[in-house]
Design a protein around this motif. Structure first.
Motif, short mmCIF file in Angstrom:
data_model
loop_
_atom_site.label_atom_id
_atom_site.label_comp_id
_atom_site.label_asym_id
_atom_site.label_seq_id
_atom_site.Cartn_x
_atom_site.Cartn_y
_atom_site.Cartn_z
N ALA A 73 0.81 -1.22 0.00
CA ALA A 73 0.00 0.00 0.00
C ALA A 73 0.85 1.27 0.00
O ALA A 73 0.49 2.27 -0.64
N ASP A 74 1.98 1.28 0.72
CA ASP A 74 2.78 2.50 0.78
C ASP A 74 3.51 2.79 -0.52
O ASP A 74 4.05 3.88 -0.70
N ALA A 75 3.51 1.84 -1.46
CA ALA A 75 4.11 2.09 -2.77
C ALA A 75 3.16 2.84 -3.69
O ALA A 75 3.59 3.36 -4.73
N GLY B 235 0.54 11.50 4.81
CA GLY B 235 -0.22 12.69 5.16
C GLY B 235 0.57 13.97 4.98
O GLY B 235 0.03 15.00 4.59
N SER B 236 1.86 13.95 5.25
CA SER B 236 2.70 15.15 5.11
C SER B 236 3.23 15.31 3.70
O SER B 236 3.59 16.41 3.29
N GLY B 237 3.31 14.20 2.96
CA GLY B 237 3.96 14.24 1.66
C GLY B 237 5.47 14.20 1.75
O GLY B 237 6.16 14.29 0.73
N LEU B 238 6.00 14.11 2.97
CA LEU B 238 7.46 14.17 3.17
C LEU B 238 8.00 12.95 3.91
O LEU B 238 9.10 12.99 4.44
N ASP B 239 7.24 11.87 3.94
CA ASP B 239 7.65 10.68 4.68
C ASP B 239 8.96 10.12 4.13
O ASP B 239 9.03 9.77 2.95
N PRO B 240 10.01 10.03 4.95
CA PRO B 240 11.30 9.51 4.47
C PRO B 240 11.39 7.99 4.50
O PRO B 240 12.41 7.44 4.11
N HIS B 241 10.35 7.32 4.97
CA HIS B 241 10.41 5.87 5.18
C HIS B 241 9.50 5.11 4.23
O HIS B 241 8.52 5.66 3.72
N ILE B 242 9.83 3.85 4.01
CA ILE B 242 8.95 2.91 3.34
C ILE B 242 8.84 1.67 4.22
O ILE B 242 9.63 1.48 5.15
N SER B 243 7.86 0.84 3.92
CA SER B 243 7.68 -0.37 4.71
C SER B 243 8.75 -1.40 4.37
O SER B 243 9.39 -1.34 3.31
N THR C 299 19.72 -7.14 1.23
CA THR C 299 18.79 -7.36 2.33
C THR C 299 19.43 -6.98 3.67
O THR C 299 18.77 -6.42 4.56
N ALA C 300 20.71 -7.28 3.82
CA ALA C 300 21.42 -6.91 5.05
C ALA C 300 21.48 -5.39 5.21
O ALA C 300 21.35 -4.86 6.33
N LEU C 301 21.66 -4.67 4.11
CA LEU C 301 21.67 -3.21 4.17
C LEU C 301 20.28 -2.67 4.51
O LEU C 301 20.16 -1.66 5.21
N ILE C 302 19.24 -3.35 4.03
CA ILE C 302 17.88 -2.96 4.40
C ILE C 302 17.71 -3.08 5.91
O ILE C 302 17.18 -2.17 6.57
N ASP C 303 18.15 -4.19 6.46
CA ASP C 303 18.02 -4.40 7.91
C ASP C 303 18.78 -3.32 8.68
O ASP C 303 18.32 -2.86 9.74
N GLY C 304 19.91 -2.90 8.15
CA GLY C 304 20.69 -1.88 8.82
C GLY C 304 20.09 -0.49 8.75
O GLY C 304 20.48 0.39 9.53
N SER C 305 19.16 -0.27 7.83
CA SER C 305 18.51 1.04 7.69
C SER C 305 17.08 1.03 8.21
O SER C 305 16.31 1.95 7.94
N ALA D 52 7.90 2.98 17.13
CA ALA D 52 8.01 4.14 18.00
C ALA D 52 7.70 3.74 19.44
O ALA D 52 6.69 3.09 19.71
N LEU D 53 8.61 4.13 20.35
CA LEU D 53 8.49 3.79 21.77
C LEU D 53 8.38 2.30 22.01
O LEU D 53 7.96 1.85 23.07
N GLY D 54 8.77 1.51 21.00
CA GLY D 54 8.80 0.07 21.16
C GLY D 54 7.50 -0.65 20.89
O GLY D 54 7.48 -1.88 20.84
N PHE D 55 6.39 0.11 20.70
CA PHE D 55 5.10 -0.58 20.51
C PHE D 55 4.17 0.09 19.50
O PHE D 55 3.17 -0.50 19.10
N MET D 56 4.47 1.31 19.06
CA MET D 56 3.57 2.01 18.13
C MET D 56 4.06 1.89 16.69
O MET D 56 5.25 2.04 16.41
N GLY D 57 3.12 1.63 15.78
CA GLY D 57 3.46 1.57 14.37
C GLY D 57 4.20 0.30 13.99
O GLY D 57 4.26 -0.67 14.76
N ASP D 58 4.80 0.32 12.81
CA ASP D 58 5.55 -0.82 12.30
C ASP D 58 6.99 -0.41 12.01
O ASP D 58 7.27 0.78 11.80
N PRO D 59 7.91 -1.35 11.98
CA PRO D 59 9.28 -1.03 11.55
C PRO D 59 9.26 -0.43 10.15
O PRO D 59 8.41 -0.78 9.32
N ALA D 60 10.16 0.49 9.90
CA ALA D 60 10.20 1.18 8.60
C ALA D 60 11.65 1.36 8.16
O ALA D 60 12.57 1.33 8.97
N VAL D 61 11.82 1.56 6.86
CA VAL D 61 13.16 1.68 6.28
C VAL D 61 13.38 3.10 5.80
O VAL D 61 12.57 3.64 5.03
N ASN D 62 14.45 3.73 6.25
CA ASN D 62 14.79 5.08 5.80
C ASN D 62 15.45 4.98 4.42
O ASN D 62 16.53 4.42 4.28
#
Length: 281
Positions: free
Chosen positions: A211-213, A218-226, A249-255, A260-270
């Protein structure tokens, strides 16, 4: 000493209040906030700048014609100005009921029409699917990448006419018929408002493109993807750079950032950090 008149005392009190508030709000508070920011959030407070931009603001990785540069991971779409314009941060303000396009009129010079949110999603999904070598099909989308929507006449009762309103003639409608009525292609400039709007789900039961592709933030400036979108792009980036997919894939994991706060949202890739890691590997 004779007591000052009340109106003079009022003006003196006002001047004192202005001076005190100016010192507190114009000097003490900004300095305190700046000190806390520099001490606890130094990298973010200074814009999180890297060699190519800020890790806090998304950017596109396209060529001068707007085509994706295949050796880079692509960001999610942006509705901010022409894309990732920090001075125009915003969403499209289009919702799930925005399914009808305004077809461009070939008789009107430079008329580009208007794409509905549904058609934008369908077009993006088709383009991502072609880029990544997967199916870009998704529910309520036609094979040619527009919203699968009919206008049925009359609005109530037995249909006597059906039009695929997002497919301009002479395009072949995505379905031949609807309840025994032949489906027509859409004609620019024709008024279909009186018809009943019927989105057609079609045969696609899911989507390989995340979906994020296909949707802007909301801001139009999100630096992350799923993670799902990053992993979808990994084989293409690895192929373009002559790398093993496992290395990418290892570089993906590193980025990847955690919740957020350990429980909000999902992991994301910068995306910027990931592309810079690729360039500097």
């Amino acid at each position: 000493m004779e007591r000052l008149p009340s109106w003079v005392r009022q003006h003196v009190a006002a001047v004192r209040a202005v001076i005190v508030l100016t010192v507190i709000l114009g000097a003490v508070y900004p300095l305190a906030v700046t000190g806390v920011a520099q001490g606890l959030l130094n990298h973010r407070a200074n814009g999180s700048m890297t060699g190519r931009g800020s890790e806090l603001i998304g950017q596109s990785f396209t060529d001068k014609d707007g085509a994706p540069v295949k050796k880079y991971f692509q960001s999610r779409p942006s509705a901010a100005g022409d894309g990732y314009d920090a001075l125009s941060s915003s969403a499209s303000n289009l919702g799930p009921e925005d399914v009808l396009d305004t077809l461009p009129d070939p008789a009107v010079k430079d008329d580009e029409g208007r794409q509905s949110l549904l058609t934008q999603v369908c077009a993006r999904s088709k383009a991502v699917g072609e880029l990544e070598g997967v199916s870009g099909a998704r529910p309520f989308c036609t094979p040619d990448g527009v919203g699968a929507v009919l206008k049925v006449f009359p609005a109530v009762g037995t249909p006597v006419r059906a039009v695929s309103v997002n497919q301009a003639c002479p395009a072949r409608p995505f379905t031949a018929g609807y309840r025994g009525v032949k489906v027509e292609c859409g004609k620019p400039g024709e008024d279909y408002a009186a018809g009943r709007t019927v989105p057609v789900r079609g045969g696609a039961t899911g989507a390989e493109v995340p979906a994020d592709a296909v949707t802007a933030s909301g801001s139009g400036l999100d630096p992350h993807i799923s993670l799902a979108y990053a992993r979808l792009q990994a084989p293409r980036v690895a192929r373009e750079r002559g790398l093993d997919v496992a290395r990418v894939t290892a570089l993906i994991d590193g980025s990847t950032t955690g919740r957020a706060l350990g429980f909000m949202g999902d992991p994301a890739v910068n995306v910027l950090a990931l592309n810079q890691a690729l360039d500097g590997r």
